[in-house]
Motif scaffolding. Structure first.
Motif, PDB file in Angstrom:
ATOM      1  N   LYS A  45       0.830  -1.203   0.000  1.00  0.00           N
ATOM      2  CA  LYS A  45       0.000   0.000   0.000  1.00  0.00           C
ATOM      3  C   LYS A  45       0.867   1.256   0.000  1.00  0.00           C
ATOM      4  O   LYS A  45       1.670   1.427  -0.900  1.00  0.00           O
ATOM      5  N   ARG A  46       0.771   2.120   1.021  1.00  0.00           N
ATOM      6  CA  ARG A  46       1.435   3.426   0.997  1.00  0.00           C
ATOM      7  C   ARG A  46       2.802   3.364   1.684  1.00  0.00           C
ATOM      8  O   ARG A  46       3.084   4.063   2.642  1.00  0.00           O
ATOM      9  N   GLN A  47       3.702   2.557   1.136  1.00  0.00           N
ATOM     10  CA  GLN A  47       5.055   2.464   1.663  1.00  0.00           C
ATOM     11  C   GLN A  47       6.009   3.251   0.767  1.00  0.00           C
ATOM     12  O   GLN A  47       6.018   3.058  -0.448  1.00  0.00           O
ATOM     13  N   PHE A  60      12.095   5.202   5.427  1.00  0.00           N
ATOM     14  CA  PHE A  60      10.860   5.645   4.791  1.00  0.00           C
ATOM     15  C   PHE A  60       9.680   5.491   5.740  1.00  0.00           C
ATOM     16  O   PHE A  60       9.779   4.857   6.795  1.00  0.00           O
ATOM     17  N   PHE A  61       8.556   6.065   5.335  1.00  0.00           N
ATOM     18  CA  PHE A  61       7.329   6.063   6.132  1.00  0.00           C
ATOM     19  C   PHE A  61       6.277   5.189   5.472  1.00  0.00           C
ATOM     20  O   PHE A  61       6.059   5.263   4.259  1.00  0.00           O
ATOM     21  N   ASP A  62       5.628   4.359   6.271  1.00  0.00           N
ATOM     22  CA  ASP A  62       4.488   3.544   5.844  1.00  0.00           C
ATOM     23  C   ASP A  62       3.225   4.288   6.276  1.00  0.00           C
ATOM     24  O   ASP A  62       2.867   4.284   7.458  1.00  0.00           O
ATOM     25  N   GLY A  63       2.555   4.922   5.300  1.00  0.00           N
ATOM     26  CA  GLY A  63       1.391   5.742   5.618  1.00  0.00           C
ATOM     27  C   GLY A  63       0.163   4.965   5.998  1.00  0.00           C
ATOM     28  O   GLY A  63      -0.739   5.493   6.651  1.00  0.00           O
ATOM     29  N   THR A  64       0.091   3.703   5.616  1.00  0.00           N
ATOM     30  CA  THR A  64      -1.066   2.877   5.974  1.00  0.00           C
ATOM     31  C   THR A  64      -1.040   2.492   7.438  1.00  0.00           C
ATOM     32  O   THR A  64      -2.067   2.513   8.136  1.00  0.00           O
ATOM     33  N   ASN A  65       0.133   2.153   7.943  1.00  0.00           N
ATOM     34  CA  ASN A  65       0.263   1.657   9.314  1.00  0.00           C
ATOM     35  C   ASN A  65       0.900   2.650  10.278  1.00  0.00           C
ATOM     36  O   ASN A  65       1.134   2.302  11.431  1.00  0.00           O
TER      37      ASN A  65
END
Length: 381
Positions: A303-305, A322-327
């Motif tokens: 998803k949003r990784q 990096f940032f995982d926006g989903t979690n």
């Protein structure tokens, strides 16, 4: 206060002469005690916990960690430095104008002094601040003003130690570069082919160690691509890094790897976000200064990784924050090779927005913003 007591006049005497930081001073004047309270100061805790949002960190050659952050509550840009004993200094205000400090980027010059490029978000201007060694106060420069400009500034220092800033001019949709000169700032347009220049990442070209020549990776929003511009001969040469995306996502981070070749030894490598597929992509060049030849691959795809990606090359091995926006999590990726290696992922816990890193002697300091509680911290890896 230096800790030494000032001499009193005939009708005044010390009751309490301050000898430690934060202690009040009490003076008796004509039989009346007058208390002088210390000024209110902010000191960061061991993890530099703050209400910051936009931020950055950088080590100097002595091992001190410099940290800049935008305070969302006071709406100003602040700075602190962590000494080698792990203690943070009191916080200084770099720029107290409202909404000045967006997308702050800090770098250390060859003398160990910090400079910061950032945007005045109210007026849409590019600003630069430098910590004066004479006064230990910040000198602020307004670099570029007309229209809405100064977006996503990326700062480096030239071989001579002068600041160079790549940034986006929103009004014109151009990639620009500002160079500080004796008479002021020299502004040049690097690319104006369509809407280009968001999320620039600038680096000195290591293949020309005696000249201040630069390479910039940036977004081509018109074509949904990632582009690369490098100073070549009397101008710039342009290449497309990746044209496979349907929606460009920015968060571009450029670096160099050692190819081992006799000519054009150092080649570009970059990470960036594919917004259409919610993936983190990684690209590396196998060509040269005459003509680049980029290969790209997906290295995180749940998803949003891949938002806020930051790339570092350690002994010719890529490392990526990096940032995982989903979690709502920060991650660290590491591979054993520039190309064809095995990627291993480490979960760094909640947070990860506006993630930045600083590297020194085999270890990392990194920032992580957790919007679930509104706190920015500096941690170690």
């Amino acid at each position: 206060h230096s800790g030494s007591a000032a001499s009193a006049t005939a009708n005044a005497s010390w009751v309490t002469a301050p000898t430690t930081f934060g202690q009040s001073a009490v003076i008796n004047v004509n039989g009346t005690n007058i208390t002088f309270s210390p000024p209110a100061v902010q000191r960061l805790d061991s993890q530099a916990t703050s209400r910051g949002t936009f931020n950055d960190v950088a080590y100097d050659s002595a091992g001190r960690l410099h940290h800049v952050f935008y305070d969302r509550d006071e709406r100003n840009l602040k700075y602190a430095v962590r000494n080698t004993n792990g203690v943070w200094s009191t916080v200084q205000i770099i720029d107290d104008d409202d909404y000045c400090g967006y997308n702050a980027d800090i770098e250390i010059d060859r003398y160990g002094r910090p400079g910061v490029a950032y945007q005045d978000a109210i007026n849409g201007d590019l600003r630069y601040a430098y910590l004066s060694p004479e006064t230990n106060t910040w000198e602020v420069y307004v670099v570029d003003v007309p229209g809405s400009t100064g977006g996503y500034p990326s700062l480096v220092f030239s071989r001579n130690g002068g600041p160079v800033i790549a940034y986006y001019n929103k009004t014109r949709g151009d990639l620009r570069m500002a160079i500080q000169d004796v008479g002021g700032w020299v502004i040049q347009t690097v690319d104006s082919a369509g809407d280009v220049g968001r999320f620039p990442s600038i680096q000195l070209d290591p293949n020309r160690p005696t000249a201040s020549k630069f390479a910039i990776a940036y977004e081509d929003t018109t074509n949904m691509d990632v582009k690369w511009a490098i100073q070549y001969q009397a101008g710039w040469r342009y290449e497309t890094v990746d044209r496979s995306m349907t929606i460009a996502g920015g968060y571009i981070s450029l670096n160099w790897y050692d190819s081992g070749s006799a000519t054009d030894r150092y080649k570009g490598v970059a990470t960036y976000y594919d917004a259409g597929k919610g993936q983190l992509r990684y690209a590396y060049d196998t060509g040269g200064i005459e003509r680049t030849l980029w290969s790209s691959t997906v290295i995180a795809s749940k998803k949003r990784q891949g938002l806020y990606s930051k790339l570092f090359i350690d002994n010719n091995r890529p490392r990526v924050f990096f940032f995982d926006g989903t979690n709502n999590k920060a991650f660290f990726l590491a591979s054993n090779k520039i190309a064809g290696g095995t990627w291993n992922m480490a979960d760094l816990g909640s947070g990860g927005r506006e993630i930045h890193y600083a590297y020194r002697n085999g270890s990392y300091a990194y920032t992580t913003l957790d919007e679930s509680n509104g706190t920015l911290k500096v941690k170690s890896l």
